[in-house]
Write an enzyme that holds these catalytic residues in place. Structure first.
Site, PDB file in Angstrom:
ATOM      1  N   LYS A   1       1.213  -1.024   0.253  1.00 35.21           N
ATOM      2  CA  LYS A   1      -0.104   0.177  -0.145  1.00 35.21           C
ATOM      3  C   LYS A   1       0.701   1.142  -0.063  1.00 35.21           C
ATOM      4  CE  LYS A   1      -3.983   2.219   2.597  1.00 35.21           C
ATOM      5  NZ  LYS A   1      -4.619   2.382   0.942  1.00 35.21           N
TER       6      LYS A   1
ATOM      7  N   LEU B   1      -5.482   7.402   0.609  1.00 35.73           N
ATOM      8  CA  LEU B   1      -3.985   7.254   0.918  1.00 35.73           C
ATOM      9  C   LEU B   1      -4.022   6.723   2.133  1.00 35.73           C
ATOM     10  CD1 LEU B   1      -2.049   9.115  -2.148  1.00 35.73           C
ATOM     11  CD2 LEU B   1      -2.901   6.559  -1.908  1.00 35.73           C
TER      12      LEU B   1
ATOM     13  N   CYS C   1      -3.137   8.574  -8.536  1.00 37.01           N
ATOM     14  CA  CYS C   1      -3.973   8.287  -7.786  1.00 37.01           C
ATOM     15  C   CYS C   1      -5.170   9.482  -7.563  1.00 37.01           C
ATOM     16  CB  CYS C   1      -3.790   8.497  -5.591  1.00 37.01           C
ATOM     17  SG  CYS C   1      -4.757   8.103  -4.745  1.00 37.01           S
TER      18      CYS C   1
ATOM     19  N   LYS D   1       3.932   4.219 -12.087  1.00 42.23           N
ATOM     20  CA  LYS D   1       2.423   3.785 -12.543  1.00 42.23           C
ATOM     21  C   LYS D   1       1.461   4.961 -13.236  1.00 42.23           C
ATOM     22  CE  LYS D   1      -1.766   1.472  -9.912  1.00 42.23           C
ATOM     23  NZ  LYS D   1      -1.619   0.877  -8.738  1.00 42.23           N
TER      24      LYS D   1
ATOM     25  N   THR E   1      -6.637   3.709 -11.641  1.00 41.28           N
ATOM     26  CA  THR E   1      -8.022   3.356 -11.724  1.00 41.28           C
ATOM     27  C   THR E   1      -8.310   4.377 -13.026  1.00 41.28           C
ATOM     28  OG1 THR E   1      -8.173   4.365  -9.510  1.00 41.28           O
ATOM     29  CG2 THR E   1      -8.189   1.996  -9.876  1.00 41.28           C
TER      30      THR E   1
END
Lengths: 249, 302
Positions: free
Chosen positions: B45, B73, B130, B165, B192
């Site tokens: 994570k 987060l 994110c 990412k 996502t």
């Protein structure tokens, strides 16, 4: 932790409230009330999240457990239409349940679909010789369930918000009328009810929370609740049962 | 299992299957279910410089063949993660990929410098995608220049290879991939997609209003993006992710050119999905008569 459990029955016991009996050997290890099962509602990709459901009754001899749920969204509606004889993919037992202590007389307070876990709790308390009084709140007469089952275990008072059954009002209106000295209270229901109990009861107690969950095992951080120190507790793995004052409602 | 072994910068993977960041916490809970040493790697994570409490609830909602999340987060901060969570993982024979997040370049470099020195961290995954935090995160990942600048800064301080990412919430993912790909050791994709679900009253269900969409619903989007990036960049290591829950999904991701894959949302549907996929992939490679899983790598465009 993952088990296939066979559906023995599915029955609508109140308006859109279903009772489902499941059988499986894992029930022999399910000794703590207040824990939950996390149910996969489809073997296909359409539902990626399981549904956390509390346990209303465990019968270790017959190897059965009973869950009660409201068919509300896509997942629980699917569950309500499942067939006897189908196998369900279940993660259990999950979460921390109600600690049992040797009190004389305790108060159990349930609201709506929060009522079911109190049944197994009451059974276990009575088996230890603890006297139980139950106050169960519902919206309306059509929502009431398990009155007889609770009556068999101790004094039981029903309230309905619209006054169509039992006492009109909320559980707290009924609790104010009780003259018994309780040693402890145990509660499960909507957050607003739990908050009122948390703030108004002058005895210690345990409350059980519900929240949208992801994993059910403490890894996704979806179902958190704030603690007085500013940090968060996870409802699925730190709860769902918390001691009064342990969390902020 | 040598037919499944994969080597990419920093990472010697027993097999190409690993849990995706955010869906596995720091492994402790899953270690009670199966031996974590079976995994190809673990993407832990996201770590930030300071502890983060995350967003208000509700934080998740199911959608058709997927889910939205806006956790925000939540994590105990990089120091705690190094002292406790990474320490705990040392007893397993599995390389760790540390996901690094922040709100400013200095946050990222601080976390990257510290966490890349942990003995079991073999690579970093730079989280520039994110969608659930107000500052940082996705804003770095949707602009080529800022993504490149951040990658350069982190690359300078990191002791281990850096994977970036990528966010799918962009007009041209190949442009971003080529930009950061000049500096990064590899790519992980995709994060996502920003989405929304309404409640019965017509209001956003998630407290954050929007959330990141994951699960099988996003697999076609991810496959296409990797298919595009892989053809533009034939050599860069890519770890693919987005809705993987079956061995056929794994094969699809390898077919569009991934070196390895990560499994996210499916860990919630079935917490045993990773070891199940590893066994299934081993069996499938045998059935298909492959000498190595990478025999089919890139076959989608060849």
């Amino acid at each position: 932790m993952k088990h296939l459990m066979r559906i023995l029955s599915v029955e609508e016991i109140a308006d859109n409230i279903f009772e489902m009996v499941l059988s499986g050997e894992i029930t022999k290890e399910m000794k703590v009330s207040g824990q939950f099962v996390h149910i996969r509602v489809s073997p296909y990709t359409e539902n990626v999240l399981r549904r956390p459901i509390s346990i209303a009754n465990v019968d270790a001899d017959k190897e059965t457990l009973t869950i009660i749920f409201r068919a509300e969204g896509d997942g629980t509606t699917k569950m309500s239409k499942m067939q006897v004889g189908d196998d369900l993919d279940v993660l259990t037992p999950l979460g921390n349940g109600y600690p049992l202590e040797d009190f004389n007389h305790v108060l159990l307070v349930g609201g709506g679909i929060g009522v079911p876990p109190l049944h197994e709790l009451s059974k276990q308390l009575n088996a230890r010789g603890v006297k139980t009084t139950h106050v169960l709140g519902f919206n309306s007469k059509k929502d009431v369930f398990y009155e007889d089952e609770f009556n068999a275990l101790g004094d039981t008072y029903i309230t309905t918000a619209d006054g169509t059954y039992g006492k009109e009002g909320f559980v707290t209106d009924q609790i104010e009328l009780l003259e018994t000295e309780f040693d402890q209270f145990y509660a499960c229901g909507p957050k607003v009810m739990l908050k009122v109990l948390n703030d108004s009861m002058d005895i210690d107690g345990y409350i059980s929370l519900e929240e949208r969950m992801g994993c059910g095992i403490g890894v996704c951080y979806a179902c958190v609740v704030p603690k007085p120190d500013g940090s968060y507790a996870k409802i699925c793995s730190d709860g769902p049962v918390f001691k009064k004052g342990e969390i902020l409602l | 299992m040598s037919k499944l072994a994969v080597n990419i910068p920093g990472l010697s993977l027993k097999n190409p299957i690993m849990p995706a960041s955010g869906c596995f916490s720091f492994g402790q809970e899953f270690s009670e279910l199966y031996d974590l040493s079976r995994l190809g790697a673990i993407m832990i994570k996201a770590a930030t410089h300071q502890p983060r409490l995350g967003n208000p609830t509700p934080r998740v909602a199911e959608t058709a063949s997927g889910m939205l999340n806006a956790i925000g987060l939540q994590n105990p901060g990089v120091d705690h993660i190094i002292e406790h969570e990474l320490k705990f993982l040392e007893k397993f024979d599995v390389p760790i990929i540390a996901n690094v997040a922040g709100t400013a370049i200095e946050d990222y470099t601080e976390v990257a410098e510290k966490i890349s020195q942990a003995p079991n961290v073999h690579a970093l995954e730079l989280n520039i995608s994110c969608p659930n935090v107000k500052e940082g995160g996705i804003q770095f990942g949707t602009n080529v220049e800022s993504a490149v600048r951040l990658t350069e800064s982190v690359k300078r301080v990191s002791k281990v290879p850096v994977y970036v990412k990528l966010s799918p919430n962009v007009t041209n993912i190949v442009e971003i991939a080529q930009g950061v790909g000049e500096i990064a050791d590899g790519l992980t994709m995709i994060n996502t997609l920003v989405g929304m679900r309404l409640d019965k009253n017509g209001k956003p269900l998630i407290a954050n209003k929007t959330g990141g969409l994951s699960g099988p619903a996003i697999k076609p989007v991810a496959l296409n993006m990797i298919y595009q990036v892989r053809q533009a960049m034939p050599d860069i290591p890519i770890i693919g992710m987005g809705g993987i829950s079956t061995v056929d999904d794994v094969l699809d991701y390898i077919s569009v050119g991934c070196d390895a894959v990560a499994v996210g949302t499916a860990n919630f549907t079935d917490p045993y999905v990773c070891p199940t996929l590893i066994d299934a992939l081993d069996a499938r490679v045998a059935t298909m008569g492959l000498s190595h899983i990478h025999d089919i790598k890139g076959r989608a465009y060849q």
